[in-house]
Motif scaffolding. Structure first.
Motif, short mmCIF file in Angstrom:
data_model
loop_
_atom_site.label_atom_id
_atom_site.label_comp_id
_atom_site.label_asym_id
_atom_site.label_seq_id
_atom_site.Cartn_x
_atom_site.Cartn_y
_atom_site.Cartn_z
N THR A 141 4.47 -1.70 8.50
CA THR A 141 4.42 0.02 8.42
C THR A 141 3.19 0.47 8.44
O THR A 141 2.78 1.36 9.48
N LYS A 142 2.47 0.01 7.84
CA LYS A 142 1.00 0.46 7.25
C LYS A 142 0.02 0.06 8.59
O LYS A 142 -0.57 1.02 8.84
N LYS A 179 6.03 -3.55 4.34
CA LYS A 179 5.26 -2.37 4.15
C LYS A 179 3.83 -2.35 4.94
O LYS A 179 3.56 -1.58 5.46
N LYS A 203 5.31 -1.89 13.46
CA LYS A 203 6.72 -2.11 13.29
C LYS A 203 7.57 -1.53 14.43
O LYS A 203 8.54 -2.33 14.75
N SER A 214 9.14 -7.70 0.66
CA SER A 214 9.13 -6.15 0.83
C SER A 214 7.54 -5.83 1.11
O SER A 214 7.31 -4.78 1.85
#
Lengths: 286, 116
Positions: A27-28, A24, A32, A20
């Motif tokens: 995405t940051k 994350k 992605k 996870s």
């Protein structure tokens, strides 16, 4: 326990946390590409890769002996293959591919930091080892991505060559080749080979090269045409170049290119008429 | 080397070395003179490798026969040979070519008949 396999231990106990965290981080870091790869797929790919790493880690050397070509890493390479295959088709860039894997460092380092907070030497070593591993994997992914792209380019080039110079026999002892697009050295060579083979095959006396579809005629193209015409003549046939549009005629003259001893005609029709005349065919409306 | 319809037909093979080519050249001009031939057909279909020397000899042979008033036609050039010669810059200007010996002989004899 925390010697060479701290990473393996972390991945086996904290797998979901790492995953996870990685998602994350993806995405940051903006790698992605939710527009190209759906969240589900992204997650699945990340999980596959991470579990492959987790499976391989306990048995593999991660210190300076690290060698991604060893058999123990086979599953990882297979997973990478699938991921890059999928992402190449979606148009993911090499940077994004590399950093997609690189972003795994962030959660991993965080956990390493908490686990080994009081052992700076070990922390440094583990960090270096995992950096090396993740970078190697990411480089491998990039390489495989580039390879896939090159394979695509190569395939397309082969296809283009195949369709680029079809020599057809349009009459007894007359062959023709319609050229379309740009005429680079490689294509010019193919055209020449095909046309000479066709002359032998069909015992042609006249070879018509139709350049109506050739977008630009510069000195290089003219040079290629001259060479082809000379080779055709050596084979005992005559070369007729048709499709010299007014624009091409102007460029050719303005460039100072000369086409000596080459029969030129304005379009295929007049080229064909010339060829008929040469081989002694009379066409009559019946 | 043989004579058909007043045409000297000479075949050049691959295994000729430079000296043999020179000898062939001598033989050819002798034959043209003896037969007072009006045509020479040089068949190079057996030639798979050419270099500048062979190319120059070919051009020389054609010119020699030409000055002896025999129309010379080079026939049977292979595509690879043609490409090599072009790449070497030897386009054999002034040498007549035909696809095969048959067509060359036809061209030469046909020409003669028109004259007579």
């Amino acid at each position: 326990m925390p010697n060479k396999n701290t990473m393996a231990a972390i991945l086996s106990t904290d797998f979901d946390r790492v995953l996870s965290g990685w998602l994350k981080a993806q995405t940051k870091e903006g790698v992605k590409r939710a527009d190209l790869v759906s969240a589900e797929e992204s997650k699945e790919q990340s999980r596959d890769l991470l579990s492959a790493i987790a499976d391989a880690l306990p048995d593999a050397a991660v210190d300076s002996e690290l060698d991604l070509t060893e058999t123990v890493w086979d599953p990882i390479r297979d997973v990478l293959e699938t991921i890059t295959e999928n992402r190449t088709q979606r148009g993911v860039s090499t940077t994004e591919m590399g950093w997609f894997i690189g972003s795994l460092k962030q959660p991993l380092f965080e956990i390493l930091h908490t686990e080994l907070a009081d052992k700076p030497t070990e922390f440094m070593r583990e960090m270096w080892n995992s950096t090396r591993l993740i970078d190697q994997i990411s480089l491998h992914a990039i390489e495989s991505l580039v390879e896939k792209r090159e394979a695509t380019i190569e395939r397309q080039r082969a296809e283009m060559t195949e369709v680029s110079a079809p020599v057809v026999k349009i009459w007894d002892r007359i062959v023709t080749v319609p050229l379309i697009g740009t005429l680079d050295s490689f294509r010019a060579q193919t055209v020449m080979e095909n046309i000479l083979d066709a002359i032998v095959q069909w015992e042609a006396e006249v070879a018509i090269i139709d350049i109506t579809g050739v977008s630009t005629v510069d000195t290089l193209v003219a040079q290629h045409l001259l060479k082809t015409a000379a080779a055709v003549r050596l084979m005992g046939a005559e070369c007729v170049i048709c499709g010299i549009s007014p624009k091409i005629a102007q460029t050719v003259v303005n460039l100072g290119v000369e086409l000596p001893n080459i029969t030129t005609r304005v379009d295929l029709e007049s080229g064909l008429a010339y060829a008929f005349d040469r081989v002694g065919v009379t066409v009559a409306r019946g | 080397m043989m004579t058909i319809n007043g045409c000297v037909v000479v075949a050049i093979r691959d295994d000729l070395d430079d000296q043999e080519i020179v000898a062939l050249q001598d033989q050819l001009v002798d034959e043209v003179a003896r037969q007072s031939a009006h045509g020479v057909v040089i068949d190079i279909s057996g030639l798979e490798i050419v270099d500048t020397f062979a190319g120059r000899m070919l051009a020389a042979m054609a010119q020699m026969a030409q000055v002896m008033n025999a129309r010379t036609i080079v026939v049977g050039m292979r595509p690879a040979v043609a490409m090599t010669l072009v790449e070497l810059g030897m386009t054999l200007e002034g040498v007549e070519t035909a696809l095969n010996a048959d067509r060359a002989i036809n061209a030469i004899t046909g020409d003669r008949q028109k004259i007579s």
